[in-house]
Enzyme design. Structure first.
Site, mmCIF file in Angstrom:
data_model
loop_
_atom_site.group_PDB
_atom_site.id
_atom_site.type_symbol
_atom_site.label_atom_id
_atom_site.label_comp_id
_atom_site.label_asym_id
_atom_site.label_seq_id
_atom_site.Cartn_x
_atom_site.Cartn_y
_atom_site.Cartn_z
ATOM 1 N N SER A 139 -9.676 1.731 2.902
ATOM 2 C CA SER A 139 -8.855 2.518 1.997
ATOM 3 C C SER A 139 -7.793 1.710 1.260
ATOM 4 C CB SER A 139 -8.157 3.613 2.793
ATOM 5 O OG SER A 139 -7.252 3.035 3.735
ATOM 6 N N SER A 199 -9.781 -0.511 7.206
ATOM 7 C CA SER A 199 -9.243 -0.412 5.839
ATOM 8 C C SER A 199 -8.530 -1.638 5.289
ATOM 9 C CB SER A 199 -8.296 0.779 5.737
ATOM 10 O OG SER A 199 -9.051 1.939 5.528
ATOM 11 N N LYS A 205 0.853 -1.193 0.000
ATOM 12 C CA LYS A 205 0.000 0.000 0.000
ATOM 13 C C LYS A 205 0.888 1.242 0.000
ATOM 14 C CE LYS A 205 -3.875 2.023 2.643
ATOM 15 N NZ LYS A 205 -4.691 1.929 3.874
HETATM 16 N N1 GLN Z 1 -13.044 4.110 6.388
HETATM 17 C C1 GLN Z 1 -12.460 4.565 7.615
HETATM 18 C C2 GLN Z 1 -12.077 6.015 7.465
HETATM 19 O O1 GLN Z 1 -12.407 6.560 6.483
HETATM 20 C C3 GLN Z 1 -11.280 3.714 7.967
HETATM 21 C C4 GLN Z 1 -10.075 4.037 7.198
HETATM 22 C C5 GLN Z 1 -8.889 3.214 7.564
HETATM 23 O O2 GLN Z 1 -9.018 2.190 8.232
HETATM 24 N N2 GLN Z 1 -7.731 3.675 7.154
HETATM 25 O O3 GLN Z 1 -11.462 6.599 8.295
#
Ligand code: GLN
Length: 485
Positions: free
Chosen positions: A151, A175, A76
């Site tokens: 994400s 994420s 990532k």
């Molecule tokens: N979807 C969540 C957010 O927008 C989690 C994101 C993540 O785990 N990086 O913060």
């Protein structure tokens, strides 16, 4: 060999039987990554990958190489990689090349794993759909009009589409687990403090953990084995003795106590998702687990707590992008103006929204009412989990209330986007480990089963997930497009 092997064991077998070398496998991965139609990749680091693969072949020839040696993986693009651009999906880091690698990357380098490149993500990991990337959305190989989750969407898709064998993501509120669920693969977030965050672009430091995506629970455990452990460069990592994370994989669930939290079957969960998860729980029961309903009454507050603590921490962490130290710089009349122009041009809308929420929650007068209050509720949520884990060995829940949704469907409704993480973010708030594994389809799209265990109980979590995997075929599901490819 035009297909990417699916598992670490398959790679080892191909190399051992001399069907292909690590260099040849890396070339397949690079070709497949180049041909990717889902916008999963931001950088393909061909030269570095081939050099790593060559070194892996030499190591394998000498015998006794680690299991991950020669295995292609994807990283990532929020995890720093020495000499390879790291953008965090943001214009503000465009062109930033870290002078050192994150500890997690160094640990995989040490195993001889071969990094193929960097994957697309929501900007600074803020999102649940990968639509917040400054470099365009990632689409889901199961249906390319849909999101892969986020994400870490690019990392999920690189595995789903058979471009690499495993990948790394980060999980602050879901994420890793949510895109694993929406893309039909396994993905896990370790106990907070298991894995070093050194060299990973910080989002919300008390919630962030790095973890793997892979096709099987065994491969997830193998990668964790390489990642886990104290790091002198990250004071939040725990000094625990090394342990064999694969030790319980084959033990089965007979006699284990599994809790089903009633607050995780809420209004708004899609009927097809609920059915797949209930069927999965029945399967574990049929294998001899003792399943009981439990209650985590503060679950409802988790989303509110998360959207105070996470933006607060993010607003502090992202203060460092000032146009002076990294990446983008937009020259202004004076220093203050340069900061403003750089940040105005460099950050996307979602990042700005969170900066505003976070600085508001931390500002004088509101700090006690919002931030301190949220920390108190965080303690309550943690205590409820601890109480439940006195009674049960693990919890089983849905990973996400919905299957993959259409690209664009939620972009103008942040609240409904945020709701996608209701089942994953309590786990980050408490700092517990969680894994998502495929448990079937709803409307032709993958559904994820989440297994949550107590602190440092990853081996128990893997035991439950592996038992489910052995009893079913869902982890073998492949997106329909793959047949045509
Ligand atoms: N979807 C969540 C957010 O927008 C989690 C994101 C993540 O785990 N990086 O913060």
């Amino acid at each position: 060999m035009a297909e990417m092997p699916r598992t670490v064991a398959e790679v080892a077998e191909i190399i051992r039987s001399r069907q292909a070398s690590a260099v040849e496998i890396a070339r397949v991965a690079i070709d497949r990554a180049r041909a990717d139609r889902f916008n999963a990749w931001l950088t393909i680091s061909e030269e570095e990958a081939l050099a790593q693969a060559k070194a892996a072949d030499e190591r394998i020839a000498h015998g006794g190489a680690p299991l991950l040696c020669g295995v292609p993986w994807a990283c990532k693009d929020i995890i720093g990689t020495k000499g390879v651009e790291t953008t965090a999906g943001s214009r503000i880091l465009d062109g930033y090349v870290p002078p050192y690698s994150a500890t997690v990357v160094e640990r995989l380098d040490r195993e001889g794993a071969v990094m193929i490149g960097k994957t697309n993500l929501d900007e600074f990991a803020m999102g649940s759909s990968n639509e917040n990337s400054a470099f365009g959305p990632v689409c889901n190989p199961w249906d390319d009009s849909r999101v892969p989750g986020g994400s870490s969407g690019g990392s999920a898709v690189a595995v789903t589409a058979g471009e690499v064998v495993f990948s790394l993501g980060t999980d602050t509120g879901g994420s890793i687990r949510q895109p694993a669920a929406l893309s039909g693969i396994a993905g896990m977030k370790p106990t907070y403090g298991r894995v070093s965050r050194y060299g990973v672009v910080a989002f919300a430091s008390s919630l962030d953990q790095v973890g793997p995506f892979a096709a099987t629970v065994r491969d997830i455990a193998l990668v964790c084995q390489a990642l886990f452990g104290q790091d002198p460069n990250d004071a939040t990592t725990m000094p625990l003795p090394p342990e064999d994370l694969l030790r319980d994989l084959d033990k089965g669930v007979r006699g284990m106590r599994l809790g089903v939290p009633k607050e995780y079957f809420i209004k708004g969960i899609e009927p097809g998702v609920e059915k797949a998860v209930r069927d999965a729980i029945r399967e574990l029961e049929a294998q001899g687990a003792r399943v009981e309903e439990v209650s985590l009454p503060s679950t409802d507050f988790a989303l509110g707590v998360y959207y105070l603590i996470q933006p607060a921490e993010a607003s502090a962490n992202l203060a460092r992008y000032d146009g002076v130290r990294y990446g983008l710089r937009v020259e202004g009349a004076d220093l203050d103006d340069t900061y403003k122009r750089t940040r105005g041009a460099g950050f996307g809308a979602e990042v700005k929204r969170r900066m505003i929420l976070g600085t508001y929650a931390l500002s004088t007068g509101y700090y006690d009412a919002y931030y301190v209050k949220a920390q108190k509720v965080r303690t309550l949520i943690k205590a409820e989990f601890e109480r439940v884990f006195e009674k049960v060995d693990a919890l089983v829940t849905p990973t996400s209330p919905t299957v993959a949704f259409k690209i664009g469907a939620k972009v103008n409704d942040p609240l409904s986007m945020y709701l996608n993480d209701v089942f994953t973010l309590p786990v980050n708030i408490a700092g517990l480990p969680g894994i998502s594994i495929p448990c079937g389809l709803s409307e032709g799209l993958p559904v994820g089963l989440q297994v949550i265990a107590g602190y440092w109980q990853e081996a128990t979590m893997f035991r439950v997930a592996a038992a489910y995997e052995r009893g079913t075929e869902h982890h073998r599901m492949r997106p329909p497009q793959r047949k045509a490819a």
